[in-house]
Design a protein around this motif. Sequence first.
Motif, PDB file in Angstrom:
ATOM      1  N   THR A 151      -7.130 -10.685   9.068  1.00 56.49           N
ATOM      2  CA  THR A 151      -5.697 -11.086   9.525  1.00 56.49           C
ATOM      3  C   THR A 151      -4.526 -10.046   9.657  1.00 56.49           C
ATOM      4  O   THR A 151      -3.483 -10.388  10.363  1.00 56.49           O
ATOM      5  CB  THR A 151      -5.180 -12.606   8.916  1.00 56.49           C
ATOM      6  OG1 THR A 151      -4.981 -12.328   7.783  1.00 56.49           O
ATOM      7  CG2 THR A 151      -6.148 -13.643   9.046  1.00 56.49           C
ATOM      8  N   LEU A 197      -2.655  -9.660   7.262  1.00 56.52           N
ATOM      9  CA  LEU A 197      -1.472 -10.482   6.518  1.00 56.52           C
ATOM     10  C   LEU A 197      -1.701 -10.266   5.235  1.00 56.52           C
ATOM     11  O   LEU A 197      -2.800 -10.038   4.479  1.00 56.52           O
ATOM     12  CB  LEU A 197      -1.299 -11.836   6.857  1.00 56.52           C
ATOM     13  CG  LEU A 197      -1.028 -12.270   8.427  1.00 56.52           C
ATOM     14  CD1 LEU A 197      -1.081 -13.934   8.398  1.00 56.52           C
ATOM     15  CD2 LEU A 197       0.316 -11.757   8.873  1.00 56.52           C
ATOM     16  N   TYR A 198      -0.619 -10.354   4.253  1.00 53.67           N
ATOM     17  CA  TYR A 198      -0.801 -10.124   2.922  1.00 53.67           C
ATOM     18  C   TYR A 198      -0.450 -11.566   2.174  1.00 53.67           C
ATOM     19  O   TYR A 198       0.381 -12.312   2.712  1.00 53.67           O
ATOM     20  CB  TYR A 198       0.182  -9.024   2.403  1.00 53.67           C
ATOM     21  CG  TYR A 198       0.041  -7.631   2.662  1.00 53.67           C
ATOM     22  CD1 TYR A 198      -0.643  -6.581   1.803  1.00 53.67           C
ATOM     23  CD2 TYR A 198       0.085  -7.228   4.065  1.00 53.67           C
ATOM     24  CE1 TYR A 198      -0.912  -5.446   1.899  1.00 53.67           C
ATOM     25  CE2 TYR A 198      -0.119  -5.755   4.257  1.00 53.67           C
ATOM     26  CZ  TYR A 198      -0.608  -5.163   3.259  1.00 53.67           C
ATOM     27  OH  TYR A 198      -0.907  -3.717   3.668  1.00 53.67           O
ATOM     28  N   GLU A 199      -1.125 -11.781   1.129  1.00 52.38           N
ATOM     29  CA  GLU A 199      -0.888 -12.998   0.536  1.00 52.38           C
ATOM     30  C   GLU A 199       0.497 -12.888  -0.457  1.00 52.38           C
ATOM     31  O   GLU A 199       1.027 -11.733  -0.694  1.00 52.38           O
ATOM     32  CB  GLU A 199      -1.967 -13.322  -0.878  1.00 52.38           C
ATOM     33  CG  GLU A 199      -3.282 -13.367  -0.285  1.00 52.38           C
ATOM     34  CD  GLU A 199      -4.284 -13.972  -1.226  1.00 52.38           C
ATOM     35  OE1 GLU A 199      -4.015 -13.806  -2.398  1.00 52.38           O
ATOM     36  OE2 GLU A 199      -5.395 -14.434  -0.620  1.00 52.38           O
ATOM     37  N   GLU A 200       1.116 -13.817  -0.760  1.00 47.36           N
ATOM     38  CA  GLU A 200       2.272 -13.865  -1.438  1.00 47.36           C
ATOM     39  C   GLU A 200       1.902 -13.109  -2.752  1.00 47.36           C
ATOM     40  O   GLU A 200       1.245 -13.455  -3.723  1.00 47.36           O
ATOM     41  CB  GLU A 200       2.853 -15.252  -1.942  1.00 47.36           C
ATOM     42  CG  GLU A 200       4.029 -15.333  -2.705  1.00 47.36           C
ATOM     43  CD  GLU A 200       5.153 -15.118  -1.766  1.00 47.36           C
ATOM     44  OE1 GLU A 200       6.557 -14.637  -2.158  1.00 47.36           O
ATOM     45  OE2 GLU A 200       5.292 -15.230  -0.601  1.00 47.36           O
ATOM     46  N   PRO A 201       2.571 -11.936  -2.938  1.00 44.40           N
ATOM     47  CA  PRO A 201       2.430 -11.117  -4.156  1.00 44.40           C
ATOM     48  C   PRO A 201       3.091 -11.662  -5.537  1.00 44.40           C
ATOM     49  O   PRO A 201       3.926 -12.584  -5.453  1.00 44.40           O
ATOM     50  CB  PRO A 201       3.328  -9.868  -3.998  1.00 44.40           C
ATOM     51  CG  PRO A 201       4.352 -10.215  -3.041  1.00 44.40           C
ATOM     52  CD  PRO A 201       4.088 -11.338  -2.130  1.00 44.40           C
ATOM     53  N   ASP A 202       2.375 -11.369  -6.358  1.00 48.53           N
ATOM     54  CA  ASP A 202       2.632 -11.896  -7.766  1.00 48.53           C
ATOM     55  C   ASP A 202       2.760 -10.607  -8.608  1.00 48.53           C
ATOM     56  O   ASP A 202       2.949  -9.610  -8.389  1.00 48.53           O
ATOM     57  CB  ASP A 202       1.492 -12.965  -8.503  1.00 48.53           C
ATOM     58  CG  ASP A 202       0.269 -12.302  -8.464  1.00 48.53           C
ATOM     59  OD1 ASP A 202       0.063 -10.975  -8.168  1.00 48.53           O
ATOM     60  OD2 ASP A 202      -0.796 -13.136  -8.819  1.00 48.53           O
ATOM     61  N   TRP A 239       5.245  -6.195   2.376  1.00 47.94           N
ATOM     62  CA  TRP A 239       6.174  -7.469   2.357  1.00 47.94           C
ATOM     63  C   TRP A 239       6.549  -7.833   4.119  1.00 47.94           C
ATOM     64  O   TRP A 239       6.830  -9.074   4.014  1.00 47.94           O
ATOM     65  CB  TRP A 239       7.273  -7.288   1.561  1.00 47.94           C
ATOM     66  CG  TRP A 239       6.762  -6.852   0.097  1.00 47.94           C
ATOM     67  CD1 TRP A 239       5.767  -7.051  -0.519  1.00 47.94           C
ATOM     68  CD2 TRP A 239       7.634  -6.308  -0.812  1.00 47.94           C
ATOM     69  NE1 TRP A 239       5.831  -6.390  -1.988  1.00 47.94           N
ATOM     70  CE2 TRP A 239       7.027  -6.186  -1.944  1.00 47.94           C
ATOM     71  CE3 TRP A 239       9.169  -5.774  -0.739  1.00 47.94           C
ATOM     72  CZ2 TRP A 239       7.840  -5.496  -3.229  1.00 47.94           C
ATOM     73  CZ3 TRP A 239       9.532  -5.096  -2.028  1.00 47.94           C
ATOM     74  CH2 TRP A 239       9.118  -5.045  -3.295  1.00 47.94           C
ATOM     75  N   ARG A 274       4.529  -8.280   5.873  1.00 49.58           N
ATOM     76  CA  ARG A 274       3.454  -9.177   6.449  1.00 49.58           C
ATOM     77  C   ARG A 274       2.990 -10.286   5.718  1.00 49.58           C
ATOM     78  O   ARG A 274       1.859 -10.897   5.717  1.00 49.58           O
ATOM     79  CB  ARG A 274       2.078  -8.250   6.955  1.00 49.58           C
ATOM     80  CG  ARG A 274       2.622  -7.186   7.997  1.00 49.58           C
ATOM     81  CD  ARG A 274       1.374  -6.218   8.178  1.00 49.58           C
ATOM     82  NE  ARG A 274       1.669  -5.221   9.448  1.00 49.58           N
ATOM     83  CZ  ARG A 274       2.600  -4.169   9.108  1.00 49.58           C
ATOM     84  NH1 ARG A 274       3.326  -4.070   7.914  1.00 49.58           N
ATOM     85  NH2 ARG A 274       3.126  -3.431  10.281  1.00 49.58           N
ATOM     86  N   VAL A 275       3.909 -10.762   4.750  1.00 48.24           N
ATOM     87  CA  VAL A 275       3.548 -11.956   3.876  1.00 48.24           C
ATOM     88  C   VAL A 275       4.128 -12.947   4.572  1.00 48.24           C
ATOM     89  O   VAL A 275       5.101 -13.077   5.310  1.00 48.24           O
ATOM     90  CB  VAL A 275       4.496 -11.779   2.631  1.00 48.24           C
ATOM     91  CG1 VAL A 275       4.247 -13.079   1.874  1.00 48.24           C
ATOM     92  CG2 VAL A 275       3.904 -10.670   1.723  1.00 48.24           C
ATOM     93  N   PRO A 276       3.339 -14.082   4.913  1.00 47.16           N
ATOM     94  CA  PRO A 276       3.809 -15.166   5.721  1.00 47.16           C
ATOM     95  C   PRO A 276       4.951 -15.939   5.080  1.00 47.16           C
ATOM     96  O   PRO A 276       5.059 -15.915   3.857  1.00 47.16           O
ATOM     97  CB  PRO A 276       2.521 -16.367   5.573  1.00 47.16           C
ATOM     98  CG  PRO A 276       1.275 -15.268   5.467  1.00 47.16           C
ATOM     99  CD  PRO A 276       1.950 -14.179   4.710  1.00 47.16           C
TER     100      PRO A 276
END
Length: 223
Positions: free
Chosen positions: A58, A60-65, A106, A108-110
């Motif tokens: 996609t 996109l990046y996941e929400e970072p932790d 960041w 591309r984080v939804p």
Amino acid sequence: MHSPRSFLFVLGSSRRDGNSEALARHAAAALPVSVTQRWIRLRDVPLPPFEDVRHTGTGLYEEPDGNVGMLRQATREATDLVIVSPLYWYSLSADAKLYLDHWSGWLRVPGPRFTEEMREKTLWGVTAYASADVALADPLVGTLRNTADFFRMGWGGVLLANGTRPGQVLEDGAALDRAARFFDAGTGGIVGGDVAPCPARAGGERGGVAGSGEQPASATTAP
């Protein structure tokens, strides 16, 4: 109604208590007590290498932790971002550059759009260098200025001072005077004590380079 100002100081040096940090802390001491300050030393919160996935799946990046998530949240919460980095090989330190690299993810984080949040902020820089030629810092200044332009951020400018051994910058009275005025309203392009107007960027904000007080030195980098 404007939100209270909140400064995030991102320390990118490879050593503690270097000249760039000392200069930034002197400048920060002049901020009003109502301004919140947060200081994050990148060496204390190591970041993983940035991975470009724009053309994978996609994109996109996941929400970072972890440290990445903490830095992203701190960046989003601040009204003013100050990159504090010595001049390493004519540009930002590797730690500071990696922090900026993660901004690409960041984007591309939804969720809330990072670009729109950044548009409300002002970007500043503070750096010490160890050369008699202040022009050697141009690549560093250009990196930060172009980053601000890309995000349509306010541009505060870059505070420059000469220093090699730890604490040397604190012996430069002219540099300390510039630092004490740096965060007033952008630098207006103060170079060596003379005001040199800088072109307005999109939106009309002005900024520039708070000058060097050039002194002979034997290297081109200054932690």
